[in-house]
Scaffold this motif. Structure first.
Motif, mmCIF file in Angstrom:
data_model
loop_
_atom_site.group_PDB
_atom_site.id
_atom_site.type_symbol
_atom_site.label_atom_id
_atom_site.label_comp_id
_atom_site.label_asym_id
_atom_site.label_seq_id
_atom_site.Cartn_x
_atom_site.Cartn_y
_atom_site.Cartn_z
ATOM 1 N N GLY A 49 0.692 -1.546 -0.033
ATOM 2 C CA GLY A 49 0.002 0.308 -0.021
ATOM 3 C C GLY A 49 1.165 1.122 0.112
ATOM 4 O O GLY A 49 1.915 1.556 0.658
ATOM 5 N N SER A 77 -5.935 6.456 -10.378
ATOM 6 C CA SER A 77 -5.684 6.039 -9.705
ATOM 7 C C SER A 77 -4.728 7.010 -9.204
ATOM 8 O O SER A 77 -3.416 7.408 -8.172
ATOM 9 N N ARG A 82 -1.352 -1.278 -6.979
ATOM 10 C CA ARG A 82 -1.057 -1.990 -6.011
ATOM 11 C C ARG A 82 -1.319 -3.438 -6.625
ATOM 12 O O ARG A 82 -0.479 -4.803 -6.369
ATOM 13 N N ALA A 111 -7.804 -7.178 -8.546
ATOM 14 C CA ALA A 111 -8.995 -6.259 -7.272
ATOM 15 C C ALA A 111 -9.450 -6.390 -6.641
ATOM 16 O O ALA A 111 -9.478 -6.246 -4.640
ATOM 17 N N CYS A 116 -8.316 -3.852 -3.455
ATOM 18 C CA CYS A 116 -7.318 -2.190 -3.942
ATOM 19 C C CYS A 116 -8.461 -1.876 -4.834
ATOM 20 O O CYS A 116 -9.551 -3.117 -5.351
ATOM 21 N N GLU A 120 -5.697 0.456 -9.367
ATOM 22 C CA GLU A 120 -4.742 0.579 -9.049
ATOM 23 C C GLU A 120 -3.582 -0.768 -9.397
ATOM 24 O O GLU A 120 -3.311 -1.397 -9.520
#
Length: 416
Positions: A49, A77, A82, A111, A116, A120
């Motif tokens: 993160g 983003s 991520r 995701a 997330c 990302e």
């Protein structure tokens, strides 16, 4: 700053020393069944993160779906990433709405696994163009990929191997920089052997490059550093003159080392530039069917941009490249290509040396030209051709290859 190279001796051996992988990342690879060979073809890099990123993508107007989606996600983003999901064996390009839906579904599924936003997640693909991506196979393999994530050299090496297509070997590089008494790590993995003439532009068979660091830097700083590193490296190589639809260079900074790196930090930029250069040359060295790697040093051009035009004209000439393949010291092909490049030159000022041996002086055959010696120099795998146009201060260094019958065989049979 230091670099340690450890050659791998088997397909499962680590490609980097154990302490070379940047902190804040985990990697995994698996067989999703996309490659007919059954070899590993799906890779993931999970980022901690707070990881920031910058990317450069192909300038080809026929753009693969993952490039379209990845570019959009990075904008949405604001550079937060991520997860990176890479499949090999299928480029997911020229596949229309179905291809875009496949790339988006990949991001959405990842995701959910990584908790997330889909924005990302950065998807990448490499392989054959115009064939629908079997996205169901990819999605079915994602949970296994996620559960097998690990930090360290073994996992990084699996990632580096899973992204390959016609490559004969994985390509990795690493550096470490000491900043304020603490170590900041950088490592990169690349693939590419054919369809290589990257023309990367800012965020807006294939070259894919993934660069990781545990330094702390915002997305704007990373963009500045990446553009500075890519221009004299990835944008200065060519195997066949074809710019891929999927070219991607992605730089991620996890911040896990806790060391902020400003854009002007010379040591860090030098390390990043060195990795870009090392990976770019590794791609050229592993070019499809390549038997010669040629460094072009252009000087005396009207401008740097003109020097690059001359270098590309030479690098993309089948007549020149086939002469290199045959160790043929036919320097007249070089002179003709330079004259046809569109750059304003004065032919009577042209000087050419090959491996330091004179072949052309003042636009004519050098009185010191030794055909036997030049032929012997061209029999080596690597040699340099220096060209002085003697009309200005522009210069360029460019890396390219010969064109062999093996290249023709590989690409004549690629889809069958």
């Amino acid at each position: 700053m230091h670099n340690i190279t450890t050659p791998a001796t088997a397909e499962t051996d680590p490609l980097l020393p154990a302490d070379a992988v940047p902190l804040g990342f985990r990697f995994a690879a698996t067989r999703a069944g996309i490659k007919p060979s059954g070899r590993i073809d799906l890779a993931c890099a999970e980022a901690a993160g707070g990881t920031t990123a910058a990317a450069m993508f192909t300038s080809n107007l026929v753009v693969a779906a993952p490039v379209t989606v990845g570019r959009r996600n990075l904008v949405e983003s604001r550079g937060a990433v991520r997860a990176v999901i890479v499949n090999s064996g299928n480029a997911n390009c020229a596949t229309g709405a179905q291809g875009l839906a496949a790339a988006e579904a990949t991001c959405q599924a990842a995701a959910a696994l990584f908790a997330c936003p889909a924005a990302e997640v950065v998807p990448s693909s490499t392989g054959i163009i115009g064939v629908p991506l079997p996205v169901d196979k990819l999605l079915a393999a994602l949970p296994q990929l996620q559960t097998s994530l690990a930090s360290g050299a073994d996992a990084f090496s699996a990632f580096a191997r899973a992204i390959l297509t016609t490559d004969t070997r994985p390509k990795v590089a690493h550096r470490a920089v000491v900043i304020d008494g603490k170590i900041v790590r950088l490592a990169g993995a690349a693939k590419g052997a054919g369809m290589i003439h990257p023309r990367l532009s800012p965020p807006h068979a294939t070259m894919l490059v993934y660069l990781f660091t545990d330094a702390l830097a915002d997305a704007a700083t990373l963009r500045s550093m990446l553009q500075g590193g890519a221009e004299p490296s990835f944008n200065r190589i060519s195997i066949d003159g074809d710019t891929s639809t999927n070219d991607t260079v992605l730089l991620l900074a996890s911040g896990a080392a806790g060391i902020p790196v400003p854009a002007e930090h010379a040591g860090f930029r030098q390390a990043l530039d060195a990795i870009c250069h090392e990976l770019a040359l590794a791609i050229v060295e592993d070019g499809e069917g390549v038997t010669h790697v040629v460094t072009l040093e252009i000087t005396g051009a009207p401008s740097d941009a003109d020097a690059l035009v001359v270098a590309k004209a030479i690098a993309h000439s089948p007549l020149v490249k086939t002469a290199w393949a045959g160790n043929d010291p036919n320097w007249g092909r070089l002179a003709s290509t330079i004259g046809a490049s569109g750059v304003a030159i004065d032919p009577v000022k042209l000087t050419i040396t090959l491996a330091g041996l004179p072949v052309c002086e003042r636009g004519e055959r050098s009185p010191r030209f030794d055909e036997t010696a030049v032929h012997a120099a061209m029999s080596e795998r690597r040699f340099t051709i220096a060209i002085d146009l003697a009309v200005g201060d522009g210069s360029c260094r460019f890396w390219t290859t010969d064109l062999t019958t093996e290249y023709v065989h590989i690409n004549a049979d690629y889809s069958s």
